[in-house]
Design an enzyme around this catalytic site. Structure first.
Site, PDB file in Angstrom:
ATOM      1  N   VAL A  33       0.864  -1.018  -0.088  1.00  0.00           N
ATOM      2  CA  VAL A  33      -0.081  -0.169  -0.017  1.00  0.00           C
ATOM      3  C   VAL A  33       0.806   1.146   0.004  1.00  0.00           C
ATOM      4  CG1 VAL A  33      -1.806   1.153   1.375  1.00  0.00           C
ATOM      5  CG2 VAL A  33      -1.709  -1.241   1.322  1.00  0.00           C
ATOM      6  N   GLY A  80       4.178   4.025   3.146  1.00  0.00           N
ATOM      7  CA  GLY A  80       4.166   2.924   2.291  1.00  0.00           C
ATOM      8  C   GLY A  80       4.115   1.642   3.363  1.00  0.00           C
ATOM      9  N   LYS A  81       3.515   0.415   3.128  1.00  0.00           N
ATOM     10  CA  LYS A  81       3.602  -0.682   3.901  1.00  0.00           C
ATOM     11  C   LYS A  81       3.380  -1.909   3.283  1.00  0.00           C
ATOM     12  CE  LYS A  81       4.750  -1.401   8.288  1.00  0.00           C
ATOM     13  NZ  LYS A  81       5.821  -0.662   9.133  1.00  0.00           N
ATOM     14  N   GLY A  82       3.581  -2.996   3.378  1.00  0.00           N
ATOM     15  CA  GLY A  82       3.450  -4.280   2.539  1.00  0.00           C
ATOM     16  C   GLY A  82       3.624  -5.462   3.479  1.00  0.00           C
TER      17      GLY A  82
END
Ligand code: NAD
Length: 427
Positions: A69, A114-116
């Site tokens: 994301v 962001g992160k994932g």
């Protein structure tokens, strides 16, 4: 940008995402942010879900779900970790990506959030299975990550090895290496000196700046630190080196206390000699074992172990008047309310532990230059930025007459909102 938009406010079923959204709305309303900016910033720019087919060691095929994301790239490439855990899902990634937007903004670095991650059980997988999964995931997200678009880093159950596999995979796909595409790489392969100590050093720097603002001489201050892992140990060392009396430390083996101050060099020696890097037997250095470092008789408390430890059941037992959050989310909203009522002043996590992401920025900057800094250069730059950031939040809190946690959120949102305004709607 004119006010008014009429866009309905988001609600999420995922608790983490809903909390992140409601905190954002609360701070945005308090600072009078216009509705159009609220509408833009309450949505992520991109929520990517990919399938990750992996041939397992027994010849079977498993298809994992992977996510990335990008909440905002208003200030620069999105930045944030990749985690491997069975609980990972797209909403959790979105919540954490939004928090990264505010953390990077407050840190004053040119990144969005962001992160994932991948929904998997990494502890049940072999190294080869993890390598195949990581490389397949890298190929799937290659179109949206890059030095100037989205720069992931390690998070839960990922580390330097995963970052190198990802960088190598995408480098082979593009026919050239791109060192700035991932951070958290090992020093032996495009990583950076100083990163290991950066978060704890930054936490302690916030504590020392806080003492300065309060007119306290560090040598007269008693500190307690919960957790003696990466963050807690270097927080303790930096405080001790600055003359603070560290009276309590702890890890999962227990809490260790001495009103005269603990021997921090001996604590490092203890974990160095322990196979699990724990404080087993540290009481033999002449301190006593107590219930919990959180409740120690001290002036400053640094919770540096894990989330949720100061909650409605434990907050009332905290004796410290000042808290610097080294861990992510160590105080629950209920715990926060109890401490606020008791007049305890708190430096929030996303200011105090931002040394980690500032360290990632330093790694990226060195990768762009193709030139590595000395550890001394790295530390000096880190301390300078942490001091400036602490001052910014302190001044904002004084000017707006709000707590530091709210001030930090508002200052962070402000910087992102200004970038969105400047760049206009075509995002
Ligand atoms: P770590 O695994 O290296 O250390 C955790 C320490 O806490 C260990 O000493 C463990 O024994 C101890 N611990 C766990 N539960 C405890 C309890 N109930 N009481 C006392 N001690 C306990 O982890 P870390 O990297 O130091 O991270 C700690 C926290 O800081 C986490 O919340 C993490 O998300 C956050 N954080 C870490 C970084 C980083 O760069 N490492 C950056 C930002 C935030």
């Amino acid at each position: 940008m004119a006010a008014n938009s009429g866009t309905a406010r988001r609600k999420a079923t995922n608790v983490l995402l809903d909390t992140a959204l409601q905190e954002f709305y609360g701070a945005a309303d308090e600072m009078g942010l216009n509705e159009r900016l609220i509408a833009i910033l309450s949505h992520s720019e991109r929520r990517l879900e990919v399938s990750v087919p992996v041939e397992m060691d027994d010849g079977s095929l498993q298809v994992f779900k992977g996510y990335r994301v990008q909440h905002s790239t208003a200030l620069g490439p999105s930045k944030g970790g990749l985690r491997y855990d069975s609980a990972v899902d797209i909403d959790e990634c979105e919540a954490l990506a939004m928090l990264m937007t505010w953390k990077c903004s407050l840190a004053g670095i040119p990144y969005g959030g962001g992160k994932g991650g991948i929904a998997c059980d990494p502890l049940s997988m072999s190294k080869k299975e993890k390598e195949r999964m990581t490389r397949a995931f890298g190929a799937r997200i290659a179109s949206s990550v890059g030095t100037w678009t989205d720069v992931p880093a390690p998070d839960m159950n990922t580390g330097g090895q995963e970052m190198v596999w990802l960088m190598d995979t995408i480098g082979k796909m593009r026919g050239q290496i791109e060192p700035g595409i991932f951070t958290g790489k090992p020093i032996s392969y495009w990583g950076s000196r100083g990163r290991n100590e950066a978060t704890g050093r930054g936490v302690a720097t916030c504590g020392l700046e806080f003492m300065k603002k309060l007119g306290k001489d560090p040598s007269q201050v008693r500190a307690a630190i919960q957790g003696f892992g990466n963050v807690g140990s270097f927080t303790a060392k930096t405080l001790h080196d600055a003359g603070v009396k560290v009276v309590a430390i702890s890890d999962i083996t227990g809490s260790y206390y001495s009103p005269k101050g603990l021997d921090i060099a001996a604590a490092f020696e203890t974990i160095r000699n322990d196979p699990k890097r724990l404080l087993n037997g540290f009481e033999k250095t002449g301190c006593e074992k107590v219930e919990d470092a959180l409740f120690a008789d001290c002036d400053f408390l640094f919770p540096c172990a894990r989330d949720g430890v100061i909650n409605k059941d434990t907050a009332g037992k905290v004796k410290a008047r000042y808290i610097v959050e080294g861990a992510n989310g160590p105080i629950t909203p209920e715990g926060d309310a109890i401490l606020n009522d008791a007049g305890v002043q708190i430096v929030p996590d996303f200011l105090a532990n931002s040394g980690g992401v500032i360290g990632s920025y330093f790694e990226w900057a060195q990768n762009l230059q193709g030139f590595f800094w000395t550890e001394e250069e790295y530390n000096n730059r880190l301390i300078l930025i942490m001091k400036e950031n602490f001052k910014r939040v302190w001044d904002y809190a004084e000017a707006k007459k709000v707590k530091m946690r709210r001030a930090a959120t508002m200052a962070a949102i402000q910087r992102v909102a200004e970038a969105v305004e400047l760049r206009g709607l075509f995002l």
